[in-house]
Motif scaffolding. Sequence first.
Motif, PDB file in Angstrom:
ATOM      1  N   GLN A 297       3.832   1.579  -1.485  1.00 14.46           N
ATOM      2  CA  GLN A 297       4.340   1.735  -2.847  1.00 14.46           C
ATOM      3  C   GLN A 297       3.255   2.236  -3.789  1.00 14.46           C
ATOM      4  OE1 GLN A 297       6.078  -2.130  -3.754  1.00 14.46           O
ATOM      5  NE2 GLN A 297       8.149  -1.312  -3.496  1.00 14.46           N
ATOM      6  N   ALA A 298       2.007   1.841  -3.543  1.00 11.49           N
ATOM      7  CA  ALA A 298       0.906   2.309  -4.392  1.00 11.49           C
ATOM      8  C   ALA A 298       0.754   3.823  -4.292  1.00 11.49           C
ATOM      9  CB  ALA A 298      -0.390   1.608  -3.989  1.00 11.49           C
TER      10      ALA A 298
ATOM     11  N   SER B  71       3.994   5.403  -6.015  1.00 11.41           N
ATOM     12  CA  SER B  71       3.980   5.295  -7.478  1.00 11.41           C
ATOM     13  C   SER B  71       2.920   6.203  -8.092  1.00 11.41           C
ATOM     14  CB  SER B  71       3.745   3.840  -7.893  1.00 11.41           C
ATOM     15  OG  SER B  71       2.511   3.367  -7.372  1.00 11.41           O
TER      16      SER B  71
ATOM     17  N   PRO C 299       0.815  -1.232   0.000  1.00 12.36           N
ATOM     18  CA  PRO C 299       0.000   0.000   0.000  1.00 12.36           C
ATOM     19  C   PRO C 299       0.841   1.271   0.000  1.00 12.36           C
ATOM     20  CG  PRO C 299      -0.111  -1.115   2.134  1.00 12.36           C
ATOM     21  CD  PRO C 299       0.557  -2.043   1.200  1.00 12.36           C
TER      22      PRO C 299
END
Length: 669
Positions: free
Chosen positions: A634-635, A638, A632
């Motif tokens: 990294q989401a 990104s 979550p």
Amino acid sequence: GPKERHIGEAGLDLEVRNARNTVRSVKRFIGMHSEADAVAHERDFITCGIDSDDTESINFAVQYNDAYQTFRPEQILAMMLTQLKGIAVSNLPSVARPSCVLSCPAYYTQNQKQALLNACDIADIQCLGLLNETTAAAVDYGIFKIKEFPDDTTKPGAYVCFLDIGHTATTASIVSFYASEMKVIATCFDENLGCRNIDNLLLHHFRDAILKKHRIDVFENKKARIRLTQACQKVKTTLSANPVTSLSLECLMEDIDVHFPSFKREELEELIQEFAEKYEMLCQRIAQQFVNIAGEDISSLPVELIGGGSRIPIVKKITQNVFGSAPRTTLNATETISKGCAIHAAMLSPSYRVRDYKISDVAVYPAKIGYFSPIAPPAAANQRQLYPFLPNDINKIINIIKPGDVLPKALDISFERDENFDVFTFYDHSGDGVLNRSRVLPNQLLLNHSTVTNVGGDASAIENVISRHNKVKLRFKVSLVGSIDIASAQVITEYDRYDATEAMQTDENSEDAPPQEKKTKKERKTSQALIERHTIKDGMTADMVIQAKALEKDMCAQDALVQRTAEARNSLETCFYEYRYKIVDRDGELHKFTPPESVTKFDSMCAEASAWLESEEGEDANLEAVMSRLAPMQAIVSGAVARMRNFESLPISMTEFEAKLNAYRAEQS
């Protein structure tokens, strides 16, 4: 960590900090019996524990995967081969299962060579063959200089002597070179004479000096001993190029700094006088063999030095004194054996085309076969003492290999047999041979035990048989490195029987004719006997190899899992060390590209992840637990990075759009 293996350079870097779990000198323990006298000598050069298993083989005892475990030398070697296989596959992705040729010391016995093949099997590498170390160096030397050598193999070739001064042993070989062939004509070695002897002498010298100066014994601390050993190796290397050097170690033991400002090359040469004398004796032995075989002056023999000790000045000096000419170092001292193996692998592999180049070697150990002969006298009284593995009824022993025999070779031996029989192949231990009895026990002399079956055949299938004579011909094959095996068994049966066809014609033509003497007919029939190979006690059985192969596969999977977990932890730390400021802080470059609710959420996730990683639960967390927190975060990162890049690329895109629009308008007008 405790659940991960560090192999090669990675393991060497951790040796000082993790001495008890560091395994080295595997080559010295391959095929060694736990009760051999040499084990006590080898213990001085390792820091891990040694144990033995049910087969009385050496096992290395280490802590791995939070448990006390033992590994055979073959398994440790397989780990190193697996590491090399990974490097090869990463550079050649199209090769699914790499193949190789392994080098082995000339003093290895057949059982030790089989252990190398077992290690390849455990590592799932196809071993195309084995090659003696100096022979491999000769391949690297000769195949690139074919224009310098004569073509006629019936005449003397170009002789070269190769001296390999390795870490634990020194080997000398004389090779005769031709344009399309190389022949090893003599080999001798000292398996206990190597550079580590010099390191050990330096280690004891400086240990005594430190004990006298500082009243501490570095041998009482494994970490201190390893550090001092590494410093001694550096001293040896430095003195190969400089007349004087120094030795300094900070906080060696009990917070004491050790410093010796001056240590001269003359002091080293005086210290290693015993090493120098043994090396000179080895050089004289190989020089005498050259004179006996070639009948030429020793000064005409070029000498190539390879190995880690080839740069030591006293080694060069002794070599020049014995051979009468300065030794050469045209080969890469540390890589030439590997290159020779690679060239030989290309010769044996169907995937490469290499010029025809024949390689022959010489046998170093004598070998015999033993079997029961009904016409031979009973076994000698001392046979049981010399060869305890032979049954009491074995009363016939013959030589099949003697030192100096050209290898590879094939040998046919015939036996007068009507029934199944056993054949034992073993090393000759009766004389003053070159087998090191401190390393090779009498029980380890046995090489093969085979039972030849289906010898009698089906006699009932042939009618009117008067007599039958059976001869069994066994073909023994000896490989390039001296491994012996029974390649085939052929039964040649000669029959004397009545000529039934002629007798039938006589009965039909004259029923009242007087009886005539029946005529006999000789016939010959050839069939194949079967060879049943028995597992000998020394070494790994097929089931043990299969189990070790499965274990190696599991350990590789665990290594990969540990590596992926470490990478995930690093990514998680990157999230809150690098991106927390960029997203949460108002001045951060990603703050304005992140929705407000995501900023608050990311801040709380970073705080939680930081505390979790430092907790006991986080230190032992598996990959799934790390990824559940990383995904979550990294989401959010990104998404913010993607929006920032879109925003930054918008002016460029608008400029390109306006240019195209203006160009279109110009065309329309």
